[in-house]
Design a protein around this motif. Structure first.
Motif, PDB file in Angstrom:
ATOM      1  N   ARG A  28       5.214 -21.275   4.812  1.00 25.75           N
ATOM      2  CA  ARG A  28       5.157 -22.010   6.067  1.00 25.75           C
ATOM      3  C   ARG A  28       6.530 -22.129   6.714  1.00 25.75           C
ATOM      4  O   ARG A  28       7.504 -22.465   6.075  1.00 25.75           O
ATOM      5  CB  ARG A  28       4.587 -23.400   5.814  1.00 25.75           C
ATOM      6  N   GLU A  30       8.754 -23.855   9.919  1.00 22.87           N
ATOM      7  CA  GLU A  30       8.745 -24.895  10.933  1.00 22.87           C
ATOM      8  C   GLU A  30       9.636 -24.470  12.092  1.00 22.87           C
ATOM      9  O   GLU A  30      10.793 -24.114  11.894  1.00 22.87           O
ATOM     10  CB  GLU A  30       9.262 -26.215  10.358  1.00 22.87           C
ATOM     11  N   ILE A 223      -0.013 -18.550  14.281  1.00 23.16           N
ATOM     12  CA  ILE A 223      -0.224 -18.713  12.840  1.00 23.16           C
ATOM     13  C   ILE A 223       0.598 -17.698  12.055  1.00 23.16           C
ATOM     14  O   ILE A 223       1.198 -18.025  11.018  1.00 23.16           O
ATOM     15  CB  ILE A 223      -1.714 -18.572  12.486  1.00 23.16           C
ATOM     16  N   TRP A 238      -3.762 -26.213   5.336  1.00 20.54           N
ATOM     17  CA  TRP A 238      -2.778 -26.548   6.365  1.00 20.54           C
ATOM     18  C   TRP A 238      -2.807 -25.522   7.507  1.00 20.54           C
ATOM     19  O   TRP A 238      -2.506 -25.851   8.660  1.00 20.54           O
ATOM     20  CB  TRP A 238      -1.382 -26.685   5.775  1.00 20.54           C
ATOM     21  N   GLU A 242      -3.320 -26.221  11.392  1.00 16.73           N
ATOM     22  CA  GLU A 242      -2.447 -25.722  12.450  1.00 16.73           C
ATOM     23  C   GLU A 242      -3.248 -25.046  13.564  1.00 16.73           C
ATOM     24  O   GLU A 242      -2.859 -25.101  14.728  1.00 16.73           O
ATOM     25  CB  GLU A 242      -1.416 -24.751  11.875  1.00 16.73           C
ATOM     26  N   GLN A 245      -4.228 -27.800  15.618  1.00 17.39           N
ATOM     27  CA  GLN A 245      -3.071 -28.258  16.389  1.00 17.39           C
ATOM     28  C   GLN A 245      -2.860 -27.377  17.614  1.00 17.39           C
ATOM     29  O   GLN A 245      -2.555 -27.871  18.705  1.00 17.39           O
ATOM     30  CB  GLN A 245      -1.820 -28.237  15.514  1.00 17.39           C
TER      31      GLN A 245
END
Length: 325
Positions: A28, A30, A223, A238, A242, A245
């Motif tokens: 992942r 950020e 993604i 998660w 996302e 989101q």
């Protein structure tokens, strides 16, 4: 990074890649410091999850040093830091004082980073770095020996990064003389910290994620920037979160893709100050009497959150004086 040598090529490539952080993600990633949930809803924290707090409070380099200290040594040094944070000397640390300290730590890290590499680019020692100096230090071997790169992946990397660096350099060059002062070079290396560089941050983010080149970021591209399927298995929870989101909060006009304005809203939220949020978090978690201020005793009682220590020794030299904190 000697000009014209293979060492210069290798270091130049590493620097070009490091400056832009464009490696293919396997875990992942950020793009933005996201606002915390309500503080009262945060899960209990442990030593490992304190790492973000340590780096925010101490800076990345000093947090590594504190990881090597015993609990008693950590507490002693923390006490000295608390005295400096308490700027009015009233024996209480407020959220505002903590926020000022965290911002100071962040700024120090950035300027220390620039100081470490400055001499590698300021070849003529005139306290300016010209675009030509930077270009030759980073891309000199590539430019001088183009035939060696025609069929290599390095060629494509350098070919992409050179005009991109030039565009960023010019954006950081406020007086337009193609000569970077320390402040201008700092904004070139750390554009996310400077208001006049934020459009470049948005544009580079778009270019990085937009793999089909249509000028937008669709959900799959969004993604793929955070997660790559290595075994063709199911997506983690998660990732599904996302995707929600993206649909609910990122794609503001609900057209199935992110434009520049939506990317800016995502990675540079206007109503979020990470230093303020971290200061609030530290106060909330340590304020035993709930007066929204911290005594030195309250901070030392929760020393693990502020400076923590794994008490592990990797044989590093700890003789450096860190009292400047």
């Amino acid at each position: 990074m000697a000009r014209g040598g293979r060492l210069g090529l290798a270091l130049g490539l590493l620097l070009a890649l490091a400056l832009t952080l464009r490696a293919k993600p396997t875990v992942r990633k950020e793009r933005v410091v996201r606002p915390d949930s309500e503080l009262g809803e945060r899960p209990p924290e442990d030593n490992q999850s304190f790492q973000y707090d340590h780096e925010a409070f101490l800076g990345k380099e000093d947090s590594k040093t504190f990881d090597q200290l015993s609990p008693d040594e950590s507490k002693e040094r923390l006490g000295k830091i608390v005295d400096r944070i308490d700027s009015d000397g009233d024996g209480l640390v407020t959220t505002e004082e903590l926020k000022v300290w965290i911002k100071r730590v962040q700024k120090r890290y950035i300027y220390d980073n620039v100081a470490k590499v400055w001499k590698d680019y300021d070849r003529d020692k005139d306290e300016r770095i010209s675009w030509e100096e930077y270009k030759q230090a980073t891309y000199g071997y590539y430019l001088g020996n183009p035939a060696e790169f025609q069929d290599s992946s390095d060629h494509h990397t350098f070919k992409k990064m050179l005009p991109r660096d030039e565009r960023r350099f010019k954006a950081s060059d406020l007086d337009g003389d193609l000569m970077a002062t320390r402040e201008e070079f700092t904004s070139f290396l750390h554009p996310e910290e400077f208001e006049h560089m934020k459009e470049i941050v948005v544009l580079e983010t778009l270019e990085d994620i937009d793999k089909n080149g249509d000028g937008f970021v669709d959900q799959d591209e969004y993604i793929a920037d955070m997660f790559s399927h290595e075994d063709n298995g199911p997506e983690p929870d998660w990732v599904l979160s996302e995707r929600e989101q993206f649909n609910d909060f990122r794609d503001l006009n609900k057209d199935g893709k992110l434009d520049k304005d939506e990317i800016r809203h995502w990675i540079l939220p206007q109503d979020y100050d990470h230093a303020q949020a971290e200061a609030r978090h530290l106060v909330y978690e340590s304020d035993k009497n709930k007066d929204e201020m911290l005594t030195k005793e309250e901070i030392l009682d929760n020393w693990n959150m502020f400076v923590g220590s794994q008490a592990t020794n990797y044989g590093e030299d700890l003789t450096k004086n860190h009292d400047e904190l």
